[in-house]
Design a protein around this motif. Structure first.
Motif, PDB file in Angstrom:
ATOM      1  N   HIS A   1      -7.716 -11.401   2.604  1.00 24.30           N
ATOM      2  CA  HIS A   1      -9.252 -11.488   3.236  1.00 24.30           C
ATOM      3  C   HIS A   1      -9.238 -11.307   4.691  1.00 24.30           C
ATOM      4  O   HIS A   1     -10.011 -10.622   5.231  1.00 24.30           O
ATOM      5  N   ARG A   2      -8.227 -11.894   5.475  1.00 29.43           N
ATOM      6  CA  ARG A   2      -8.165 -11.582   6.906  1.00 29.43           C
ATOM      7  C   ARG A   2      -7.919 -10.301   7.377  1.00 29.43           C
ATOM      8  O   ARG A   2      -8.440  -9.883   8.244  1.00 29.43           O
ATOM      9  N   ALA A   3      -7.078  -9.620   6.466  1.00 31.95           N
ATOM     10  CA  ALA A   3      -6.752  -8.051   7.032  1.00 31.95           C
ATOM     11  C   ALA A   3      -7.845  -7.161   6.673  1.00 31.95           C
ATOM     12  O   ALA A   3      -8.265  -6.459   7.361  1.00 31.95           O
ATOM     13  N   GLU A   4      -8.794  -7.673   5.805  1.00 32.64           N
ATOM     14  CA  GLU A   4      -9.836  -6.845   5.467  1.00 32.64           C
ATOM     15  C   GLU A   4     -11.014  -7.058   6.449  1.00 32.64           C
ATOM     16  O   GLU A   4     -11.632  -6.431   6.947  1.00 32.64           O
ATOM     17  N   GLN A   5     -10.993  -8.380   6.835  1.00 34.12           N
ATOM     18  CA  GLN A   5     -11.873  -8.786   8.016  1.00 34.12           C
ATOM     19  C   GLN A   5     -11.427  -8.036   9.382  1.00 34.12           C
ATOM     20  O   GLN A   5     -12.453  -7.581  10.036  1.00 34.12           O
ATOM     21  N   ALA A   6     -10.089  -8.009   9.675  1.00 30.11           N
ATOM     22  CA  ALA A   6      -9.747  -7.445  11.009  1.00 30.11           C
ATOM     23  C   ALA A   6     -10.116  -5.941  10.662  1.00 30.11           C
ATOM     24  O   ALA A   6     -10.492  -5.399  11.687  1.00 30.11           O
ATOM     25  N   GLU A   7      -9.946  -5.276   9.568  1.00 33.05           N
ATOM     26  CA  GLU A   7     -10.217  -3.932   9.632  1.00 33.05           C
ATOM     27  C   GLU A   7     -11.637  -3.585   9.626  1.00 33.05           C
ATOM     28  O   GLU A   7     -12.014  -2.442  10.296  1.00 33.05           O
ATOM     29  N   VAL A   8     -12.695  -4.315   9.235  1.00 30.68           N
ATOM     30  CA  VAL A   8     -13.968  -4.110   9.360  1.00 30.68           C
ATOM     31  C   VAL A   8     -14.159  -4.285  10.942  1.00 30.68           C
ATOM     32  O   VAL A   8     -15.121  -3.368  11.598  1.00 30.68           O
ATOM     33  N   LEU A   9     -13.697  -5.038  11.556  1.00 28.99           N
ATOM     34  CA  LEU A   9     -13.991  -5.357  13.111  1.00 28.99           C
ATOM     35  C   LEU A   9     -13.183  -4.336  13.894  1.00 28.99           C
ATOM     36  O   LEU A   9     -13.901  -3.918  15.002  1.00 28.99           O
TER      37      LEU A   9
END
Length: 114
Positions: A69-77
């Motif tokens: 979840h956080r890895a996907e969020q970081a990639e979007v950012l």
């Protein structure tokens, strides 16, 4: 921009050592003691590498599930950050940089449990 002169807004990591010190568990998980194939190990490179490691199954299934979840969020950012730079919006990029680092902090907490 001028007719010949290009204006660019860019960002880079000043010190790879600061990345290693700020997120040591992520650094170790992604690059270990080596990582020599990666010429630059900065903040943006770490985000991309964590996302790729989770997406491609380069970490254990348990680690991947915890980080996803956080890895996907970081990639979007990361992508929003790059878009802001490309659009010459340094204020927006600056605001996103704080969110990105907060996301890396959260990923570090998760990675530190393994």
């Amino acid at each position: 921009m001028g007719r010949v002169l290009q204006v660019r807004v860019s960002a880079w990591t000043y010190s790879e050592d600061e990345v290693r010190q700020a997120w040591p568990a992520l650094w170790k998980l992604i690059w270990g003691e080596g990582g020599d194939a990666v010429p630059v190990k900065g903040v943006l490179e770490l985000v991309e590498a964590v996302f790729d490691a989770v997406r491609l199954g380069l970490v254990s299934k348990e680690q991947g599930q915890a980080l996803r979840h956080r890895a996907e969020q970081a990639e979007v950012l990361r992508l929003k950050f790059q878009d802001a730079l490309a659009a010459r919006q340094p204020g927006a990029a600056d605001a996103i940089s704080y969110e990105l680092e907060d996301c890396l902090d959260a990923l570090e907490d998760i990675a530190g449990k393994f």
